[in-house]
Scaffold this active site. Structure first.
Site, PDB file in Angstrom:
ATOM      1  N   THR A 189       0.858  -1.255   0.064  1.00 43.49           N
ATOM      2  CA  THR A 189       0.084  -0.077  -0.099  1.00 43.49           C
ATOM      3  C   THR A 189       0.839   1.266   0.228  1.00 43.49           C
ATOM      4  O   THR A 189       2.012   1.447   0.338  1.00 43.49           O
ATOM      5  CB  THR A 189      -0.961  -0.036   1.180  1.00 43.49           C
ATOM      6  OG1 THR A 189      -1.719   1.109   0.991  1.00 43.49           O
ATOM      7  CG2 THR A 189      -0.288   0.122   2.541  1.00 43.49           C
ATOM      8  N   ASP A 213      -8.046  -4.396   0.596  1.00 47.49           N
ATOM      9  CA  ASP A 213      -8.900  -3.563   0.060  1.00 47.49           C
ATOM     10  C   ASP A 213     -10.037  -2.959   0.857  1.00 47.49           C
ATOM     11  O   ASP A 213     -10.557  -4.097   1.571  1.00 47.49           O
ATOM     12  CB  ASP A 213      -9.409  -3.857  -1.518  1.00 47.49           C
ATOM     13  CG  ASP A 213      -9.668  -2.644  -2.286  1.00 47.49           C
ATOM     14  OD1 ASP A 213      -9.208  -1.691  -2.155  1.00 47.49           O
ATOM     15  OD2 ASP A 213     -10.698  -2.839  -3.137  1.00 47.49           O
ATOM     16  N   THR A 214     -10.328  -1.996   1.001  1.00 47.88           N
ATOM     17  CA  THR A 214     -11.392  -1.693   1.951  1.00 47.88           C
ATOM     18  C   THR A 214     -12.606  -0.992   1.336  1.00 47.88           C
ATOM     19  O   THR A 214     -12.339  -0.021   0.564  1.00 47.88           O
ATOM     20  CB  THR A 214     -11.099  -0.736   3.361  1.00 47.88           C
ATOM     21  OG1 THR A 214     -10.006  -1.477   4.020  1.00 47.88           O
ATOM     22  CG2 THR A 214     -12.038  -0.370   4.023  1.00 47.88           C
ATOM     23  N   HIS A 216     -12.422  -2.710  11.234  1.00 49.12           N
ATOM     24  CA  HIS A 216     -12.507  -3.685  10.316  1.00 49.12           C
ATOM     25  C   HIS A 216     -11.316  -4.338   9.802  1.00 49.12           C
ATOM     26  O   HIS A 216     -10.937  -5.196   9.767  1.00 49.12           O
ATOM     27  CB  HIS A 216     -13.156  -3.375   9.197  1.00 49.12           C
ATOM     28  CG  HIS A 216     -12.758  -1.743   8.740  1.00 49.12           C
ATOM     29  ND1 HIS A 216     -12.971  -0.541   9.690  1.00 49.12           N
ATOM     30  CD2 HIS A 216     -11.787  -1.139   7.820  1.00 49.12           C
ATOM     31  CE1 HIS A 216     -12.595   0.507   9.162  1.00 49.12           C
ATOM     32  NE2 HIS A 216     -11.749   0.044   8.228  1.00 49.12           N
ATOM     33  N   ARG A 217     -10.049  -3.236   9.575  1.00 42.27           N
ATOM     34  CA  ARG A 217      -8.924  -3.563   9.168  1.00 42.27           C
ATOM     35  C   ARG A 217      -8.111  -4.330  10.372  1.00 42.27           C
ATOM     36  O   ARG A 217      -7.248  -5.322  10.140  1.00 42.27           O
ATOM     37  CB  ARG A 217      -8.212  -2.187   8.955  1.00 42.27           C
ATOM     38  CG  ARG A 217      -6.722  -2.540   8.364  1.00 42.27           C
ATOM     39  CD  ARG A 217      -6.093  -1.148   7.726  1.00 42.27           C
ATOM     40  NE  ARG A 217      -6.934  -0.671   6.714  1.00 42.27           N
ATOM     41  CZ  ARG A 217      -7.827   0.377   6.719  1.00 42.27           C
ATOM     42  NH1 ARG A 217      -7.944   1.146   8.030  1.00 42.27           N
ATOM     43  NH2 ARG A 217      -8.454   0.720   5.684  1.00 42.27           N
TER      44      ARG A 217
HETATM   45  P1  IMP Z   1      -8.499   1.384  -0.662  1.00 37.95           P
HETATM   46  O1  IMP Z   1      -8.706   0.192   0.208  1.00 37.95           O
HETATM   47  O2  IMP Z   1      -7.383   2.138  -0.439  1.00 37.95           O
HETATM   48  O3  IMP Z   1      -9.217   1.294  -2.066  1.00 37.95           O
HETATM   49  O4  IMP Z   1      -9.648   2.523   0.235  1.00 37.95           O
HETATM   50  C1  IMP Z   1     -10.901   2.794  -0.170  1.00 37.95           C
HETATM   51  C2  IMP Z   1     -11.364   4.181   0.412  1.00 37.95           C
HETATM   52  O5  IMP Z   1     -12.165   3.757   1.326  1.00 37.95           O
HETATM   53  C3  IMP Z   1     -10.187   5.079   0.893  1.00 37.95           C
HETATM   54  O6  IMP Z   1      -9.882   5.848   0.155  1.00 37.95           O
HETATM   55  C4  IMP Z   1     -11.066   5.844   1.997  1.00 37.95           C
HETATM   56  O7  IMP Z   1     -11.735   6.689   1.340  1.00 37.95           O
HETATM   57  C5  IMP Z   1     -11.947   4.587   2.519  1.00 37.95           C
HETATM   58  N1  IMP Z   1     -11.304   3.918   3.629  1.00 37.95           N
HETATM   59  C6  IMP Z   1     -10.769   2.485   3.596  1.00 37.95           C
HETATM   60  N2  IMP Z   1     -10.602   2.231   4.952  1.00 37.95           N
HETATM   61  C7  IMP Z   1     -10.957   3.292   5.718  1.00 37.95           C
HETATM   62  C8  IMP Z   1     -11.005   3.679   7.145  1.00 37.95           C
HETATM   63  O8  IMP Z   1     -10.470   2.721   7.727  1.00 37.95           O
HETATM   64  N3  IMP Z   1     -11.710   4.664   7.553  1.00 37.95           N
HETATM   65  C9  IMP Z   1     -12.274   5.481   6.584  1.00 37.95           C
HETATM   66  N4  IMP Z   1     -12.284   5.361   5.084  1.00 37.95           N
HETATM   67  C10 IMP Z   1     -11.679   4.414   4.968  1.00 37.95           C
END
Ligand code: IMP
Length: 200
Positions: A11, A72-73, A180-181
């Site tokens: 990441t 991925d979240t 969640h993470r």
């Molecule tokens: P990605 O996993 O980097 O694609 O994250 C997707 C988007 O989800 C990020 O840019 C954030 O806007 C949002 N996001 C992911 N994890 C979190 C979190 O723990 N808190 C708030 N927003 C999150």
């Protein structure tokens, strides 16, 4: 398994690195892409968190041939049929600021009473050339007005069940009680601990 087990975390998100490092025990070491000297933007082209997680870990594995993981979240909002979900990062436009994504989400939830939502994290771990998945979910509610300055992304409008504060009003240690993470990461750590004799 040697004393410290090292994994590259695929990441470029410094907040994610900080969160993940804060939940690790002494047996594990995480190296961010920056620390590994890797400077690439990995695309997230797919329609599921799982496929995007695989894409990120596979790219880094092909590049380094080292054990690595990615996550991925997405924020899944019940009244919006799971949106923004896998598109959470690019909800407002292709390269939005966190504030624009929040603005769009609050606009789409205007006058909607059902504020239920969940963060869902999928981790893809590639270890000894095999892939394993782990998932973590945090349920909560979306509030009307952003609150707090900690964290990132949608943290200022998300209140996890069991608290009356947004994630952005919590220091990392408190967010980790719900996160969640962290839940997904705990499963990964458990998996590595239980299988330590098989991995090196
Ligand atoms: P990605 O996993 O980097 O694609 O994250 C997707 C988007 O989800 C990020 O840019 C954030 O806007 C949002 N996001 C992911 N994890 C979190 C979190 O723990 N808190 C708030 N927003 C999150």
């Amino acid at each position: 398994m040697t004393e410290k087990f090292t994994l590259i975390f695929a990441t470029n998100n410094a907040n994610k690195v900080q969160e993940i490092k804060s939940v690790l025990g002494n047996n594990f070491e995480i190296i961010s892409l920056k620390e590994a000297g890797i400077d690439i933007e990995i695309p997230e082209p797919y329609d599921t968190l799982k496929e995007n997680a695989t894409e990120k870990s596979s790219v880094i594995f092909r590049l380094t041939n080292k054990n690595c993981f990615s996550e991925d979240t997405g924020l899944e909002v019940e009244a919006l049929h799971g949106e923004p979900g896998v598109k959470s990062a690019r909800y407002a436009n292709e390269y939005p600021k966190f504030e624009s994504n929040i603005e769009k989400l609050l606009y789409n939830l205007k006058d909607i009473k059902n504020r239920n939502a969940q963060f869902r994290t999928v981790i893809s771990l590639i270890i000894n050339k095999q892939e394993y998945f782990f998932e973590g979910i945090c349920k909560g509610k979306i509030i009307d007005t952003p609150k707090g300055n900690e964290g990132f992304g949608y943290d200022p409008i998300f209140v996890p069940d069991g608290s009356n504060k947004t994630f952005a009003e919590m220091p990392i240690e408190e967010k980790n009680k719900f996160s969640h993470r962290k839940k997904a990461m705990q499963q990964l750590i458990l998996f590595l601990s239980q299988n330590k004799t098989n991995f090196s």
